[in-house]
Design an enzyme around this catalytic site. Structure first.
Site, PDB file in Angstrom:
ATOM      1  N   GLY A   1       1.439   2.796  10.452  1.00 30.76           N
ATOM      2  CA  GLY A   1       0.980   2.311   9.076  1.00 30.76           C
ATOM      3  C   GLY A   1       0.669   1.580   9.033  1.00 30.76           C
ATOM      4  O   GLY A   1       0.164   0.230   9.035  1.00 30.76           O
ATOM      5  N   HIS A   2       0.457   1.472   7.380  1.00 30.85           N
ATOM      6  CA  HIS A   2       0.182  -0.368   6.317  1.00 30.85           C
ATOM      7  C   HIS A   2       0.910  -1.289   7.355  1.00 30.85           C
ATOM      8  O   HIS A   2       2.425  -1.033   6.999  1.00 30.85           O
ATOM      9  CB  HIS A   2      -0.272  -0.028   5.145  1.00 30.85           C
ATOM     10  CG  HIS A   2       1.327   0.609   3.953  1.00 30.85           C
ATOM     11  ND1 HIS A   2       1.186   0.449   2.749  1.00 30.85           N
ATOM     12  CD2 HIS A   2       2.617   0.943   4.499  1.00 30.85           C
ATOM     13  CE1 HIS A   2       2.469   2.026   2.768  1.00 30.85           C
ATOM     14  NE2 HIS A   2       3.381   1.899   3.642  1.00 30.85           N
ATOM     15  N   ASN A   3       0.618  -2.041   7.812  1.00 33.42           N
ATOM     16  CA  ASN A   3       1.688  -3.820   7.780  1.00 33.42           C
ATOM     17  C   ASN A   3       1.524  -3.661   9.144  1.00 33.42           C
ATOM     18  O   ASN A   3       2.883  -4.278   8.680  1.00 33.42           O
ATOM     19  CB  ASN A   3       2.359  -4.268   6.037  1.00 33.42           C
ATOM     20  CG  ASN A   3       1.519  -4.033   5.000  1.00 33.42           C
ATOM     21  OD1 ASN A   3       1.678  -3.527   4.423  1.00 33.42           O
ATOM     22  ND2 ASN A   3       0.689  -5.262   4.909  1.00 33.42           N
TER      23      ASN A   3
END
Lengths: 342, 342, 342
Positions: free
Chosen positions: B236-238
């Site tokens: 996922g993001h980050n």
């Protein structure tokens, strides 16, 4: 290059805490923002960061007071407002209308649509106004793509799939592959059940990278308006998903299951086939749903994390739960008997 | 066609048990190897196979003695040594420098790089020396691909993704698609939070087939040097993953989680968002991690396999664990009371 | 446009309940079928629908009687028969032989095969008679594709993969990527073990969208005749799957595991590496298999769904199962002691 804060408020609403001749050039979390940046506070646990932030403007709710010298925009839903500011500051990359020379197009492409290099659009397909077909995409026969819908790279849409307007479909997604349907012969061989339904996807739907949505066996698989699907989700044939339901990554939904509106499904959850989940249900991450859900609420079935040593000790007991329960019953009977005798 | 064993030792080190004029033409497991083949013993449970193997040379640790007539290379880590021999004997297929006629290239490709048929390289992208862009790959705007990094077929890199040197990215991987970020309106609709961060991938990273790594919401998703990711992983993001961490297939890691160095994550494990996992943690297959981990070690949460009949018997008790625990407490109180009375 | 029911029976067998001059133009479930449509009853729970259906013909088993005026085809396996009718009425789209101008072909394509736009076929590959290579597919060096095998769009076959006849491989599938094999150095770095085996796939195999099958480390990964794999399945290196085994979506099978014939594996199940599963085993959805299975039957390990509140109450006990078991033991000892004293 930048947007004066008063223009932001003029466009998005909200109440500015003071006049301020500030131009916003970017956004960042409270603890990372600096001069010319706008930040937000939505989760109370970050409230302490307000005092220390070097952001030029913060978006906060109506009740929150900000330190002197910090400009605030007050609004009922700061995160939503912040998302809208980010969108204002970061408009999507525009794609020039037209069809790349290397694209192979047999279908009908609106003059305002963009078809990228090496895309393939088969006969009978229709690409709507301002739609984008990314590089390497394959759009099958008789597919319909609505206005402003964008396909990133290497997306595959099988024949007959219908996609509404304003959708965003990420790279590697496959929509309309055959559902998993076979009849079994007496000697254990599988005979394919031809999957003659299709897939209908509404408007404002987002579909994540490498997500797969199968075509229906006889009727269609249906994804309603506003549904948001993360990456690597698998949706079986004849599933129906209601409006504004959001599903996190790696979820699998087996065939013919119906999910209501405004549901939220956590990552790696699974839902077996032929179930019905009502509106406003929340499924926790990693939960396998094996029966229909008739009432809104949060449902969970996953295991507490333990050190491996504790797990060995406790989980070896799982095989003997029934025996443990019977032991308790036996003990109670011995106690009852003992007390009645004394 | 073949490598004399003494040349192998000259290049890779190790101690040859005897002089031997043997040329190695291939490798195989102990029980399958024959004339001209080299094998290895790393797992003690296969020790008995040493006596029967028809391999010409075996790689073993310092302490292991081999039967008379069998040539051995002694080395502290036989499996590592064996892997290096396999690499010596099977150099990767060389790709001739140059850009295929059917590739569509707007970016800058090093003269020593190879761009395969039907690849698309968008404006601003930079392809490093001896890099390989496989057939059907889409390399977005301003992507950076370091020297000697290879993309297999149909890989998609979104705009702005940065990949270091000596990486290997397998077919169907998608790097840099939007993270799953939305703000919710009062009536349950979702407003997209534009994902304006990117993805930074270090050197010597391997990424499996159909794995997806999302771009960050505001800052970048980061994969450090030496990380190895198997197939169908969703990141996922980050998310941030530390050096030399290895993750097996089908794992999902939700947004903003940080994983330390040298961790190992088993297949189908999941890690929810916003957690922190320290260095040197091992997560067992199928385990859902729902809280941060502060100490190195092995962590597990999965269920023992049972026949379906046993499962029905034991797992129906899971809904009543709390009642069972209370029953035990009640019994203890009755016993305490009974003893104090007698 | 339509098939007289007597022609259907002439081709597929079965016993017609009465003479009837009916032409079948389509199929539908009992509750949706209308004039000119054929339906079926396989699951007894839908028996009541027989009385109300407006289908023109229903396929039922030998014993089932249908209401007066409804034409029936009696056959021992109605669902299988129905699947065959659907196939008769919906023959697969024919693909004209020939190679699209935009395909890049270095291998050998049979004159009767179809190669779609923007496909890439590398040197040494062989495409069999009446085979179909879909748009955007990449067929690596020395790949063999048997007669009548069809690849949908954007499929990737790595070098050396061998696929039999009459297979169907869905979009985004990746066959032959490197298995996940690395040796670890003393300082925790990973050295790649070159994956020099390949993948051999039998005849009549179906492989779902975005499914990945890795090449073997030293010998081959093997998928036998008649195997059916759903979407997003991950199959590790050197796995062997026996004839007519069917595996549902999102399943992961780790390296070197062998699965027997006619097994069925439910969605999101996982099987760890180096296990052996015998013939005729059924694994329930979501079950992690962590040991070999020697007897046919159904095996399960998943959790009952609960409301989140119940889950909190009951599952907090899971960490203390061992203590609960010991408490029961202690209580029994106190009772035994009490009784022997009294």
């Amino acid at each position: 290059m930048g947007l004066p804060v008063e223009q932001i408020v003029a466009r998005l609403g909200g109440r500015l805490s003071a006049c301020g001749d500030v131009t916003i050039v970017g956004v960042a979390p409270l603890d990372q923002a600096g001069e010319g940046q706008l930040s937000f506070l939505a989760n109370p646990k970050y409230r302490a960061q307000l005092a220390r932030t070097r952001a030029s403007v913060v978006v906060v709710d109506e009740a929150t007071e900000v330190p002197p010298g910090l400009l605030a925009i007050h609004t009922p839903n700061p995160y939503l407002y912040f998302a809208r500011v980010v969108a204002l500051l970061n408009p999507p990359v525009a794609h020039a209308p037209g069809v790349a020379a290397s694209a192979v197009v047999a279908g009908a492409v609106h003059a305002g649509a963009h078809v990228a290099p090496n895309a393939v659009i088969e006969v009978g397909a229709v690409i709507g106004e301002d739609a984008v077909v990314g590089p390497g995409c394959v759009v099958g026969r008789d597919v319909h793509i609505g206005a402003r819908t964008r396909l990133a790279a290497n997306v595959t849409l099988y024949a007959g799939v219908h996609i509404g307007t304003d959708c965003l479909i990420h790279a590697g997604a496959v929509i309309g592959a055959d559902g998993f349907g076979f009849a079994r012969t007496d000697d254990g061989q599988w005979v394919k059940f031809p999957q003659i339904g299709s897939v209908r996807i509404g408007n404002k739907v987002e579909i994540g990278a490498n997500t797969t949505i199968d075509r229906g066996a006889m009727s269609d698989t249906v994804i309603a308006d506003g549904v948001k699907l993360d990456n690597q989700i698998q949706i079986g044939h004849n599933v129906e998903i209601g409006e504004d339901t959001a599903i996190a990554g790696c979820v699998g939904i087996a065939g013919s299951t119906r999910i209501g509106k405004r549901c939220m499904v956590g990552g790696q959850a699974g839902i077996i086939g032929h179930l019905s989940i009502c509106d406003d249900v929340v499924i926790s991450a990693g939960t396998l749903v094996t029966k229909s859900i008739r009432s809104p609420g949060v449902y969970t079935a996953n295991l507490p994390l333990q050190t491996h040593a504790d797990w060995v000790k406790n989980f070896s007991r799982l095989r003997h739960l029934d025996t443990m329960a019977q032991d308790i019953r036996t003990i109670e009977q011995r106690l009852d008997k003992g007390e009645s005798e004394s």
